[in-house]
Design a protein around this motif. Structure first.
Motif, PDB file in Angstrom:
ATOM      1  N   LEU A   5       1.251  -3.444  27.956  1.00  0.00           N
ATOM      2  CA  LEU A   5       1.059  -3.191  26.528  1.00  0.00           C
ATOM      3  C   LEU A   5      -0.400  -2.813  26.318  1.00  0.00           C
ATOM      4  CD1 LEU A   5       1.694  -3.210  23.508  1.00  0.00           C
ATOM      5  CD2 LEU A   5       1.363  -5.706  23.526  1.00  0.00           C
ATOM      6  N   TRP A   6      -0.611  -1.645  25.707  1.00  0.00           N
ATOM      7  CA  TRP A   6      -1.945  -1.099  25.504  1.00  0.00           C
ATOM      8  C   TRP A   6      -2.288  -1.139  24.022  1.00  0.00           C
ATOM      9  CZ3 TRP A   6      -4.434   0.891  29.977  1.00  0.00           C
ATOM     10  CH2 TRP A   6      -3.625   0.908  31.126  1.00  0.00           C
ATOM     11  N   THR A   7      -3.314  -1.925  23.669  1.00  0.00           N
ATOM     12  CA  THR A   7      -3.781  -1.994  22.286  1.00  0.00           C
ATOM     13  C   THR A   7      -5.287  -1.743  22.271  1.00  0.00           C
ATOM     14  OG1 THR A   7      -4.351  -4.360  22.245  1.00  0.00           O
ATOM     15  CG2 THR A   7      -2.027  -3.772  21.878  1.00  0.00           C
ATOM     16  N   ARG A   8      -5.848  -1.635  21.084  1.00  0.00           N
ATOM     17  CA  ARG A   8      -7.273  -1.335  20.976  1.00  0.00           C
ATOM     18  C   ARG A   8      -8.129  -2.446  21.569  1.00  0.00           C
ATOM     19  NH1 ARG A   8     -11.539  -0.951  21.724  1.00  0.00           N
ATOM     20  NH2 ARG A   8     -13.250   0.175  20.710  1.00  0.00           N
ATOM     21  N   SER A   9      -7.678  -3.682  21.488  1.00  0.00           N
ATOM     22  CA  SER A   9      -8.505  -4.794  21.942  1.00  0.00           C
ATOM     23  C   SER A   9      -8.217  -5.223  23.378  1.00  0.00           C
ATOM     24  CB  SER A   9      -8.325  -6.002  21.019  1.00  0.00           C
ATOM     25  OG  SER A   9      -6.967  -6.433  21.036  1.00  0.00           O
ATOM     26  N   SER A  10      -6.991  -4.959  23.871  1.00  0.00           N
ATOM     27  CA  SER A  10      -6.656  -5.479  25.193  1.00  0.00           C
ATOM     28  C   SER A  10      -5.556  -4.676  25.874  1.00  0.00           C
ATOM     29  CB  SER A  10      -6.221  -6.941  25.095  1.00  0.00           C
ATOM     30  OG  SER A  10      -4.972  -7.041  24.417  1.00  0.00           O
ATOM     31  N   ILE A  11      -5.435  -4.911  27.183  1.00  0.00           N
ATOM     32  CA  ILE A  11      -4.335  -4.410  28.000  1.00  0.00           C
ATOM     33  C   ILE A  11      -3.631  -5.625  28.590  1.00  0.00           C
ATOM     34  CG2 ILE A  11      -3.659  -3.007  29.982  1.00  0.00           C
ATOM     35  CD1 ILE A  11      -6.414  -1.579  29.662  1.00  0.00           C
ATOM     36  N   ARG A  12      -2.324  -5.696  28.427  1.00  0.00           N
ATOM     37  CA  ARG A  12      -1.550  -6.802  28.986  1.00  0.00           C
ATOM     38  C   ARG A  12      -0.620  -6.250  30.052  1.00  0.00           C
ATOM     39  NH1 ARG A  12       0.211 -10.181  23.519  1.00  0.00           N
ATOM     40  NH2 ARG A  12      -1.874 -10.197  22.589  1.00  0.00           N
ATOM     41  N   VAL A  13      -0.544  -6.953  31.174  1.00  0.00           N
ATOM     42  CA  VAL A  13       0.261  -6.480  32.291  1.00  0.00           C
ATOM     43  C   VAL A  13       1.163  -7.597  32.799  1.00  0.00           C
ATOM     44  CG1 VAL A  13       0.239  -5.406  34.565  1.00  0.00           C
ATOM     45  CG2 VAL A  13      -1.607  -4.915  32.957  1.00  0.00           C
ATOM     46  N   LEU A  14       2.433  -7.256  33.034  1.00  0.00           N
ATOM     47  CA  LEU A  14       3.395  -8.180  33.612  1.00  0.00           C
ATOM     48  C   LEU A  14       4.017  -7.514  34.839  1.00  0.00           C
ATOM     49  CD1 LEU A  14       5.121 -10.820  33.428  1.00  0.00           C
ATOM     50  CD2 LEU A  14       6.776  -9.477  32.104  1.00  0.00           C
ATOM     51  N   THR A  37       7.812 -13.532  38.447  1.00  0.00           N
ATOM     52  CA  THR A  37       6.634 -12.836  37.923  1.00  0.00           C
ATOM     53  C   THR A  37       5.422 -13.190  38.778  1.00  0.00           C
ATOM     54  OG1 THR A  37       6.114 -14.637  36.382  1.00  0.00           O
ATOM     55  CG2 THR A  37       7.544 -12.860  35.572  1.00  0.00           C
ATOM     56  N   ARG A  38       4.497 -12.267  38.859  1.00  0.00           N
ATOM     57  CA  ARG A  38       3.282 -12.466  39.631  1.00  0.00           C
ATOM     58  C   ARG A  38       2.067 -12.364  38.713  1.00  0.00           C
ATOM     59  NH1 ARG A  38       4.250 -11.700  45.143  1.00  0.00           N
ATOM     60  NH2 ARG A  38       6.339 -12.543  45.546  1.00  0.00           N
ATOM     61  N   LYS A  39       1.099 -13.201  38.951  1.00  0.00           N
ATOM     62  CA  LYS A  39      -0.113 -13.220  38.143  1.00  0.00           C
ATOM     63  C   LYS A  39      -1.046 -12.091  38.565  1.00  0.00           C
ATOM     64  CE  LYS A  39      -3.918 -16.264  36.754  1.00  0.00           C
ATOM     65  NZ  LYS A  39      -4.538 -17.603  36.936  1.00  0.00           N
ATOM     66  N   ASP A  69     -11.553  -7.468  35.026  1.00  0.00           N
ATOM     67  CA  ASP A  69     -11.166  -8.832  35.376  1.00  0.00           C
ATOM     68  C   ASP A  69     -10.500  -9.463  34.159  1.00  0.00           C
ATOM     69  OD1 ASP A  69     -12.272  -8.924  38.040  1.00  0.00           O
ATOM     70  OD2 ASP A  69     -14.244  -8.934  37.092  1.00  0.00           O
ATOM     71  N   GLY A  70      -9.383 -10.123  34.397  1.00  0.00           N
ATOM     72  CA  GLY A  70      -8.643 -10.668  33.264  1.00  0.00           C
ATOM     73  C   GLY A  70      -8.258 -12.115  33.447  1.00  0.00           C
ATOM     74  N   SER A  71      -7.570 -12.609  32.450  1.00  0.00           N
ATOM     75  CA  SER A  71      -7.069 -13.976  32.455  1.00  0.00           C
ATOM     76  C   SER A  71      -5.644 -13.965  31.904  1.00  0.00           C
ATOM     77  CB  SER A  71      -7.959 -14.879  31.596  1.00  0.00           C
ATOM     78  OG  SER A  71      -7.430 -16.182  31.512  1.00  0.00           O
ATOM     79  N   GLY A 130      -3.334 -14.251  45.208  1.00  0.00           N
ATOM     80  CA  GLY A 130      -2.960 -14.348  46.609  1.00  0.00           C
ATOM     81  C   GLY A 130      -3.427 -13.151  47.411  1.00  0.00           C
ATOM     82  N   GLY A 131      -3.934 -12.103  46.707  1.00  0.00           N
ATOM     83  CA  GLY A 131      -4.515 -10.967  47.399  1.00  0.00           C
ATOM     84  C   GLY A 131      -3.639  -9.741  47.527  1.00  0.00           C
ATOM     85  N   GLN A 132      -2.360  -9.817  47.139  1.00  0.00           N
ATOM     86  CA  GLN A 132      -1.486  -8.657  47.248  1.00  0.00           C
ATOM     87  C   GLN A 132      -1.916  -7.565  46.272  1.00  0.00           C
ATOM     88  OE1 GLN A 132       2.645  -9.451  46.472  1.00  0.00           O
ATOM     89  NE2 GLN A 132       3.308  -7.364  46.929  1.00  0.00           N
ATOM     90  N   THR A 133      -1.820  -6.320  46.739  1.00  0.00           N
ATOM     91  CA  THR A 133      -2.188  -5.174  45.913  1.00  0.00           C
ATOM     92  C   THR A 133      -0.948  -4.348  45.594  1.00  0.00           C
ATOM     93  OG1 THR A 133      -4.398  -5.037  46.875  1.00  0.00           O
ATOM     94  CG2 THR A 133      -3.568  -3.068  45.796  1.00  0.00           C
TER      95      THR A 133
END
Length: 206
Positions: A97-106, A136-138, A154-156, A186-189
């Motif tokens: 989800l792309w908004t003006r303040s943030s990008i959220r990824v699942l 789901t993966r973080k 970098d996100g949270s 865990g390092g997966q790309t």
């Protein structure tokens, strides 16, 4: 004399409106506010900003999100499936989800698939039943390549802040697929991309 006393408050009230009205008119005639209101009022409405594997929203199109916890804002949902069919074992789904303040990824990964059979009139027929064990993966880091620029975020909790520099780059991105890289806990790309439909829709957000 009584009529004159009754008229004075009316005159004072009318004068107050004459003084205040220009200020009120000026406040509601700001071009930016008017344009934003007109643009967002014509967009499809989505009632939650939450991301989930089976969500049903307009993809790659600007939408007006009216979330009971986060308020109202404009955004674009994007989805990309890696590894073939959505429910194929090992397939990955990247929802953002792309908004003006943030990008959220699942990021979701389908980990199992099964096939069963049913019996009728003494014969056996295959029946494809997909048992979805979706995990789901973080996502801890997000990399975007916009033109010749590479942004590393970098996100949270899968949420990444959008700076003014990044917003400008996204707004002016060319109408083509955009490469992204996700670093999972865990390092997966995971390498994926954002479709050109979503890239074009960014102009309504940024």
């Amino acid at each position: 004399m009584m009529n004159l006393l009754q008229t004075i408050p009316v005159l004072i009230f009318g004068t107050g409106l004459a003084v205040l009205s220009p200020h009120l008119c000026a406040a509601f005639s700001i071009p930016e506010v008017t344009n934003i209101a007109q643009a967002s009022s014509n967009l499809p409405v989505v009632k939650s900003a939450g991301l989930s594997p089976d969500m049903d929203v307009p993809w790659s199109k600007p939408v007006r999100i009216v979330d009971p916890f986060e308020g109202e804002f404009v955004g674009v949902f994007d989805r990309n499936t890696l590894g073939g069919r959505l429910y194929r074992e090992g397939s990955k789904q990247i929802i953002s989800l792309w908004t003006r303040s943030s990008i959220r990824v699942l990021v979701t990964i389908n980990s199992a698939q099964a096939e069963s059979f049913f019996y009728t009139a003494g014969r056996v027929y295959p029946r494809p039943d997909y048992l979805k064990f979706v995990t789901t993966r973080k996502v801890t880091k997000l990399l975007l390549k916009v033109g010749q620029q590479v942004f590393q975020l970098d996100g949270s909790g899968g949420t990444f802040a959008v700076s003014n520099e990044l917003a400008t780059a996204l707004k002016n991105a060319p109408d083509q697929n955009l490469d992204i890289r996700l670093l999972l806990e865990g390092g997966q790309t995971v390498d994926s991309e954002i479709g050109k439909g979503t890239v074009k829709a960014w102009r309504s957000v940024y």
